[in-house]
Scaffold this motif. Sequence first.
Motif, PDB file in Angstrom:
ATOM      1  N   ALA A 129       0.860  -1.184   0.000  1.00  9.24           N
ATOM      2  CA  ALA A 129       0.000   0.000   0.000  1.00  9.24           C
ATOM      3  C   ALA A 129       0.893   1.229   0.000  1.00  9.24           C
ATOM      4  O   ALA A 129       1.909   1.272   0.707  1.00  9.24           O
ATOM      5  CB  ALA A 129      -0.914   0.003   1.216  1.00  9.24           C
ATOM      6  N   LEU A 130       0.536   2.230  -0.786  1.00 12.23           N
ATOM      7  CA  LEU A 130       1.328   3.460  -0.821  1.00 12.23           C
ATOM      8  C   LEU A 130       1.068   4.308   0.412  1.00 12.23           C
ATOM      9  O   LEU A 130      -0.050   4.349   0.930  1.00 12.23           O
ATOM     10  CB  LEU A 130       0.991   4.274  -2.073  1.00 12.23           C
ATOM     11  CG  LEU A 130       1.419   3.698  -3.427  1.00 12.23           C
ATOM     12  CD1 LEU A 130       1.043   4.672  -4.538  1.00 12.23           C
ATOM     13  CD2 LEU A 130       2.910   3.394  -3.458  1.00 12.23           C
ATOM     14  N   ASP A 131       2.100   4.981   0.867  1.00 12.80           N
ATOM     15  CA  ASP A 131       1.956   5.941   1.959  1.00 12.80           C
ATOM     16  C   ASP A 131       0.884   6.960   1.574  1.00 12.80           C
ATOM     17  O   ASP A 131       0.925   7.559   0.493  1.00 12.80           O
ATOM     18  CB  ASP A 131       3.291   6.640   2.189  1.00 12.80           C
ATOM     19  CG  ASP A 131       3.205   7.700   3.260  1.00 12.80           C
ATOM     20  OD1 ASP A 131       2.915   8.860   2.887  1.00 12.80           O
ATOM     21  OD2 ASP A 131       3.417   7.382   4.434  1.00 12.80           O
ATOM     22  N   ALA A 132      -0.093   7.148   2.447  1.00 14.79           N
ATOM     23  CA  ALA A 132      -1.265   7.966   2.109  1.00 14.79           C
ATOM     24  C   ALA A 132      -0.889   9.411   1.792  1.00 14.79           C
ATOM     25  O   ALA A 132      -1.404  10.006   0.835  1.00 14.79           O
ATOM     26  CB  ALA A 132      -2.277   7.917   3.245  1.00 14.79           C
ATOM     27  N   ASP A 133       0.011   9.992   2.591  1.00 16.34           N
ATOM     28  CA  ASP A 133       0.385  11.391   2.366  1.00 16.34           C
ATOM     29  C   ASP A 133       1.109  11.558   1.029  1.00 16.34           C
ATOM     30  O   ASP A 133       0.853  12.518   0.284  1.00 16.34           O
ATOM     31  CB  ASP A 133       1.275  11.887   3.503  1.00 16.34           C
ATOM     32  CG  ASP A 133       0.513  12.025   4.810  1.00 16.34           C
ATOM     33  OD1 ASP A 133      -0.734  12.145   4.766  1.00 16.34           O
ATOM     34  OD2 ASP A 133       1.159  12.005   5.880  1.00 16.34           O
ATOM     35  N   GLU A 134       2.008  10.631   0.717  1.00 17.86           N
ATOM     36  CA  GLU A 134       2.739  10.742  -0.542  1.00 17.86           C
ATOM     37  C   GLU A 134       1.834  10.392  -1.724  1.00 17.86           C
ATOM     38  O   GLU A 134       1.948  10.998  -2.797  1.00 17.86           O
ATOM     39  CB  GLU A 134       3.965   9.832  -0.511  1.00 17.86           C
ATOM     40  CG  GLU A 134       5.000  10.287   0.511  1.00 17.86           C
ATOM     41  CD  GLU A 134       6.267   9.463   0.455  1.00 17.86           C
ATOM     42  OE1 GLU A 134       6.228   8.367  -0.132  1.00 17.86           O
ATOM     43  OE2 GLU A 134       7.287   9.932   0.991  1.00 17.86           O
ATOM     44  N   ALA A 135       0.940   9.444  -1.540  1.00 13.91           N
ATOM     45  CA  ALA A 135       0.015   9.083  -2.614  1.00 13.91           C
ATOM     46  C   ALA A 135      -0.888  10.252  -2.974  1.00 13.91           C
ATOM     47  O   ALA A 135      -1.257  10.436  -4.141  1.00 13.91           O
ATOM     48  CB  ALA A 135      -0.811   7.870  -2.212  1.00 13.91           C
ATOM     49  N   ALA A 136      -1.259  11.059  -1.962  1.00 12.16           N
ATOM     50  CA  ALA A 136      -2.149  12.198  -2.210  1.00 12.16           C
ATOM     51  C   ALA A 136      -1.506  13.236  -3.125  1.00 12.16           C
ATOM     52  O   ALA A 136      -2.217  14.036  -3.744  1.00 12.16           O
ATOM     53  CB  ALA A 136      -2.541  12.847  -0.890  1.00 12.16           C
ATOM     54  N   VAL A 225       2.352  -4.141   3.648  1.00 11.75           N
ATOM     55  CA  VAL A 225       3.285  -3.117   4.121  1.00 11.75           C
ATOM     56  C   VAL A 225       2.944  -1.798   3.444  1.00 11.75           C
ATOM     57  O   VAL A 225       2.356  -1.766   2.361  1.00 11.75           O
ATOM     58  CB  VAL A 225       4.759  -3.493   3.846  1.00 11.75           C
ATOM     59  CG1 VAL A 225       5.106  -4.833   4.445  1.00 11.75           C
ATOM     60  CG2 VAL A 225       5.060  -3.468   2.365  1.00 11.75           C
ATOM     61  N   VAL A 226       3.321  -0.711   4.097  1.00 15.22           N
ATOM     62  CA  VAL A 226       3.151   0.630   3.528  1.00 15.22           C
ATOM     63  C   VAL A 226       4.497   1.068   2.979  1.00 15.22           C
ATOM     64  O   VAL A 226       5.507   1.040   3.692  1.00 15.22           O
ATOM     65  CB  VAL A 226       2.663   1.626   4.599  1.00 15.22           C
ATOM     66  CG1 VAL A 226       2.627   3.047   4.027  1.00 15.22           C
ATOM     67  CG2 VAL A 226       1.292   1.218   5.116  1.00 15.22           C
ATOM     68  N   THR A 227       4.501   1.461   1.728  1.00 13.97           N
ATOM     69  CA  THR A 227       5.768   1.848   1.104  1.00 13.97           C
ATOM     70  C   THR A 227       5.662   3.236   0.482  1.00 13.97           C
ATOM     71  O   THR A 227       4.571   3.795   0.344  1.00 13.97           O
ATOM     72  CB  THR A 227       6.199   0.809   0.048  1.00 13.97           C
ATOM     73  OG1 THR A 227       7.572   0.980  -0.276  1.00 13.97           O
ATOM     74  CG2 THR A 227       5.345   0.911  -1.202  1.00 13.97           C
ATOM     75  N   SER A 228       6.787   3.763   0.094  1.00 16.50           N
ATOM     76  CA  SER A 228       6.860   5.128  -0.405  1.00 16.50           C
ATOM     77  C   SER A 228       6.091   5.308  -1.708  1.00 16.50           C
ATOM     78  O   SER A 228       6.066   4.421  -2.559  1.00 16.50           O
ATOM     79  CB  SER A 228       8.328   5.492  -0.631  1.00 16.50           C
ATOM     80  OG  SER A 228       8.452   6.667  -1.384  1.00 16.50           O
TER      81      SER A 228
END
Length: 380
Positions: A129-136, A225-228
Amino acid sequence: MVAIPVRNEAERIGACLGALAAQEGIGAGGLGVVLCLNNCSDGTAWVVASLRPSLRMPVRVVERAFAQANAGWARREAMEAAALWLEEGDAPDGVILTTDADSRVPADWVARNLAAITDGVDAVAGRIALDADEAARLPAALHARGRLEGTYEALLTEIEARIDPLPHDPWPRHWTTSGASLAVRLAAYRQVGGMPPLAIGEDRAFVSSLLTSDARVRHDPQVTVVTSGRLDGRAPGGAADTMKLRCEVPESPCDVRLEPLPRALFRFAWRRRLRRLNAAGRFDRTRLWAPWLGIPDDLAHSIACLPGPGARLAAVEAASPSLAYRPLLPAELPAQIRSARAALSLLRALARRRVRPRVPRLAAPVAAHGQPPMERPGNA
């Protein structure tokens, strides 16, 4: 034992190590971490050194300076060091896990991986899963394409699980194969010669080698996992470069496994048929499969002599022009999704009626002149 390749991750390695230190459901002393710091030119080594005294787990640091280093080479270095650490402790039944320095694992990541392996598999692939803040901060068009690809991938995954079910990897499962979340038994790791030192796709090649050797690989949807979500990745050709390419070239092809539905159905049906022929001891009767897949007799006999079903299946897919992948373009996804939903509805209805799914008779997508249609897989 967790193995992590690291290159210039001073800003992110702290979160990565903090998440590992917060693991729950494992005994004291049950976790160690190996960091392979390769060609780091920032303050990564200093950050790691400052954090080590406060961590609730032993951390070994391997520093390498190698001009030809790449992502696969660095992951291999980390995993080899982890394997040696397990062997030093006389732990032949040990497990090597690997993730990325720009990823954060949940508190149950290690426990879930170990539970899956305890259930009888040799390796576990997790989801990303992408990091929510960076995905935004990523373009809306990239998210829209990602939703389409994710929808079609999920449909194909369930269709495959229903047509060609695997006892050790049942539905629900996923298709992701990423070094950000892999776990493997030490014995299985050694059996396939370790992680291949490839510049691109070392994780997928490693899992392919496991499957070819008949290792049982579980694609566990509960392991995530949450990734960049950054576009300035550290590994050329990696996930960051893929996202960047799709931003710059919106119509770049999809992942090769996202193929047109008729080809996917053909592939899944033949995988099932080949597995059944092998289980019945009939794989050496090459006339039952080779002409239908465009494979010459001499090559078919060589494939039939391979030592196990995984190697045979991989060789058939590599040799058959009918099973060559043709990736989709993004514009093709909506129509394929509609067709896949219809096919899946039929398979689900058949399952509710307890009727064995039978795939319609399909001509090979790439057929030789005069080639006959394939036998129905249910006849195996």
